[in-house]
Design an enzyme around this catalytic site. Structure first.
Site, PDB file in Angstrom:
ATOM      1  N   ALA A 169      13.177   0.427  -1.243  1.00  0.00           N
ATOM      2  CA  ALA A 169      13.083   1.659  -0.449  1.00  0.00           C
ATOM      3  C   ALA A 169      13.625   1.463   0.967  1.00  0.00           C
ATOM      4  CB  ALA A 169      11.630   2.116  -0.388  1.00  0.00           C
ATOM      5  N   ASP A 182       4.629   6.686  -0.542  1.00  0.00           N
ATOM      6  CA  ASP A 182       3.367   6.126  -1.050  1.00  0.00           C
ATOM      7  C   ASP A 182       3.583   4.644  -1.390  1.00  0.00           C
ATOM      8  OD1 ASP A 182       0.803   5.845  -2.034  1.00  0.00           O
ATOM      9  OD2 ASP A 182       1.263   6.717  -3.998  1.00  0.00           O
ATOM     10  N   CYS A 241      -2.307   2.617   1.656  1.00  0.00           N
ATOM     11  CA  CYS A 241      -3.487   2.207   0.875  1.00  0.00           C
ATOM     12  C   CYS A 241      -4.005   0.851   1.348  1.00  0.00           C
ATOM     13  CB  CYS A 241      -3.167   2.183  -0.622  1.00  0.00           C
ATOM     14  SG  CYS A 241      -1.854   1.038  -1.055  1.00  0.00           S
TER      15      CYS A 241
HETATM   16  C1  LIG Z   1       1.214   2.854  -4.624  1.00  0.00           C
HETATM   17  S1  LIG Z   1       2.430   2.776  -5.872  1.00  0.00           S
HETATM   18  C2  LIG Z   1       3.006   4.434  -5.940  1.00  0.00           C
HETATM   19  C3  LIG Z   1       2.165   5.364  -6.810  1.00  0.00           C
HETATM   20  C4  LIG Z   1       2.783   6.699  -7.078  1.00  0.00           C
HETATM   21  N1  LIG Z   1       3.023   7.438  -5.864  1.00  0.00           N
HETATM   22  C5  LIG Z   1       1.931   7.539  -8.032  1.00  0.00           C
HETATM   23  O1  LIG Z   1       1.366   8.566  -7.591  1.00  0.00           O
HETATM   24  O2  LIG Z   1       1.820   7.188  -9.188  1.00  0.00           O
HETATM   25  C6  LIG Z   1       3.703   1.876  -5.077  1.00  0.00           C
HETATM   26  C7  LIG Z   1       5.025   1.754  -5.831  1.00  0.00           C
HETATM   27  O3  LIG Z   1       5.961   1.134  -4.950  1.00  0.00           O
HETATM   28  C8  LIG Z   1       6.856   0.343  -5.713  1.00  0.00           C
HETATM   29  N2  LIG Z   1       7.460  -0.608  -4.758  1.00  0.00           N
HETATM   30  C9  LIG Z   1       6.923  -1.712  -4.210  1.00  0.00           C
HETATM   31  N3  LIG Z   1       7.759  -2.239  -3.293  1.00  0.00           N
HETATM   32  C10 LIG Z   1       8.854  -1.435  -3.256  1.00  0.00           C
HETATM   33  C11 LIG Z   1      10.053  -1.443  -2.495  1.00  0.00           C
HETATM   34  N4  LIG Z   1      10.279  -2.367  -1.556  1.00  0.00           N
HETATM   35  N5  LIG Z   1      10.949  -0.477  -2.718  1.00  0.00           N
HETATM   36  C12 LIG Z   1      10.726   0.485  -3.655  1.00  0.00           C
HETATM   37  N6  LIG Z   1       9.601   0.536  -4.390  1.00  0.00           N
HETATM   38  C13 LIG Z   1       8.677  -0.405  -4.196  1.00  0.00           C
HETATM   39  C14 LIG Z   1       6.017  -0.245  -6.803  1.00  0.00           C
HETATM   40  O4  LIG Z   1       6.825  -0.575  -7.932  1.00  0.00           O
HETATM   41  C15 LIG Z   1       5.027   0.905  -7.096  1.00  0.00           C
HETATM   42  O5  LIG Z   1       5.504   1.673  -8.168  1.00  0.00           O
END
Ligand SMILES: C[S@@+](CC[C@H](N)C(=O)[O-])C[C@H]1O[C@@H](n2cnc3c(N)ncnc32)[C@H](O)[C@@H]1O
Length: 399
Positions: free
Chosen positions: A283, A303, A343
């Site tokens: 991201a 998120d 979170c």
């Molecule tokens: C808290 S969860 C999101 C939950 C989602 N909003 C839902 O309602 O189901 C965080 C997400 O961030 C992703 N993630 C972690 N690091 C990331 C990065 N650097 N870039 C993109 N995605 C990432 C993970 O794979 C995970 O799916």
């Protein structure tokens, strides 16, 4: 006679205020011969009884309170049945068969439900549990027997594959505890929308149940608008947004598996492939690429995963939150909205507010905070356990 743990002078106050954790530094005299997970009586330095706790000798949190007050509790099947039933009722779920259930809900939220280290979620009839510390680990059979009594016929799957278990000296364990292994994708409904959940390998127990209310709230802002669902996981926010009439959603996540389920979830709810775009990647990088290519959105959801695992990570986490929020403010079209979350329990509401304010200022945009957001009510926190209040969010309007 039961095992007894004496606290140092003055260290009884937090237990009296119903905080369930006892740190090793607060202990004057450890219980002799107690095994991991065994119930110990906690006493103040002057011998006043404070309650019963599960002993975790391998952890910094050396005991977790099962009960408070002078009357010791017998921790066994009856105890778990009573506590789990109370937790279910607090969510409006009456114990009984879940055979016809299509919805999903967190039934037991560990410390907050006076069951430290125990998480139980249900996805339709399927129960998924996590045993996070030595207490529930030792009483696994009693917990299972209580679940069998309360939710007859429900299969139970164990997802004890969380980092916290290593701190307790416990191994990872994943597999069925009762009934058959679940299918690779379990179908549930949330607000009448359909979702596929990977309870065997997905994050947490498969789904971010804690964002349920926020998904509905975001959806309202998405009617006729283009939404960027950053850190999308399996597309929860995207499915709600499309159902509300979003013109398009872009899911961005580092996990190809999560994005594949996001695509299935969107299709399962009857939306064409043209309604969404899935972008796999980091991201931090992709948001920069959007900025550089002048791509913009009407609504952005941020998120991210927990950036601050420990106090030592706090500064780095604050920088990371600021970075993505600053980029998001820059990408919003006039009249757009950012829904931004953290979170990380260590980043409290005040700090998160400051970080977002700093990002808003540096973006040069005129920003109004139009709402504060929190975790779903099936993730309650006990007043004496502020750590249970971990999810915070802000809705920001950009002129
Ligand atoms: C808290 S969860 C999101 C939950 C989602 N909003 C839902 O309602 O189901 C965080 C997400 O961030 C992703 N993630 C972690 N690091 C990331 C990065 N650097 N870039 C993109 N995605 C990432 C993970 O794979 C995970 O799916």
């Amino acid at each position: 006679m039961s095992h007894r743990m004496f606290l140092k002078e003055g260290r009884e106050r937090s237990v009296e205020l119903r905080h369930p954790w006892i740190f090793s530094g607060a202990v004057a005299k450890a219980p002799q011969g107690a095994e991991p997970g065994e119930t110990v009586e906690i006493l103040a330095a002057d011998g006043a009884p404070l309650g019963s706790a599960a002993y975790s000798p391998a952890s910094q949190i050396v005991a977790r309170m099962w009960s408070f007050g002078p009357t010791p509790v017998e921790v066994g099947q009856d105890f778990f049945r009573g506590r789990i039933a109370a937790a279910a009722r607090a969510r409006g779920v009456e114990p009984g068969t879940l055979a016809d259930s299509k919805t999903a809900c967190r039934l037991v939220n560990a410390e907050s439900d006076r069951l430290p280290g125990l998480v139980v979620d249900h996805y339709g009839p399927q129960l998924v549990c996590q045993l996070l510390s030595a207490g529930p680990e030792r009483h696994k059979d009693a917990i299972l027997a209580a679940l069998r009594e309360l939710f007859p016929g429900s299969p139970v799957f164990e997802r004890s594959d969380v980092k916290a278990r290593a701190k307790e000296g416990l191994p990872t364990r994943v597999g069925p505890l009762e009934g058959l292994e679940p299918a690779d994708r379990v179908e549930i409904e949330e607000d009448g929308l359909k979702f596929l959940v990977d309870v065997k390998r997905g994050h947490k127990t498969g789904f971010y149940l804690d964002q349920r209310q926020n998904r509905a709230r975001v959806a309202k802002a998405c009617v006729g608008r283009e939404m960027l669902n950053c850190f999308s996981y399996t597309g929860g926010f995207a499915v709600h947004a499309l159902a509300a009439g979003a013109s398009k959603v872009v899911n961005l996540d580092a996990s190809a598996d999560a994005l594949a389920i996001a695509a299935s979830n969107i299709q399962l709810n009857g939306h064409p492939d043209s309604s969404f775009e899935n972008l796999e990647g980091d991201a931090f990088e992709l948001l920069r690429r959007f900025r550089d290519s002048r791509r913009s959105f009407d609504v952005i959801v941020l998120d991210p995963p927990k950036f601050a695992e420990t106090q030592g990570h706090l500064q780095r986490a604050a920088r990371a939150y600021k970075d993505i929020n600053l980029l998001a403010f820059k990408l919003l079209r006039p009249g757009g909205r950012l829904f931004t979350f953290s979170c990380s329990g260590l980043v409290d509401e005040a700090l998160f507010g400051k970080i977002v304010a700093g990002a808003a200022f540096d973006s040069g945009r005129d920003v109004l905070v139009t709402g504060t957001l929190s975790q779903a009510p099936d993730h309650p926190w006990a007043p004496g356990f502020p750590e249970g209040r971990y999810l915070k969010g802000l809705e920001c309007f950009v002129e």
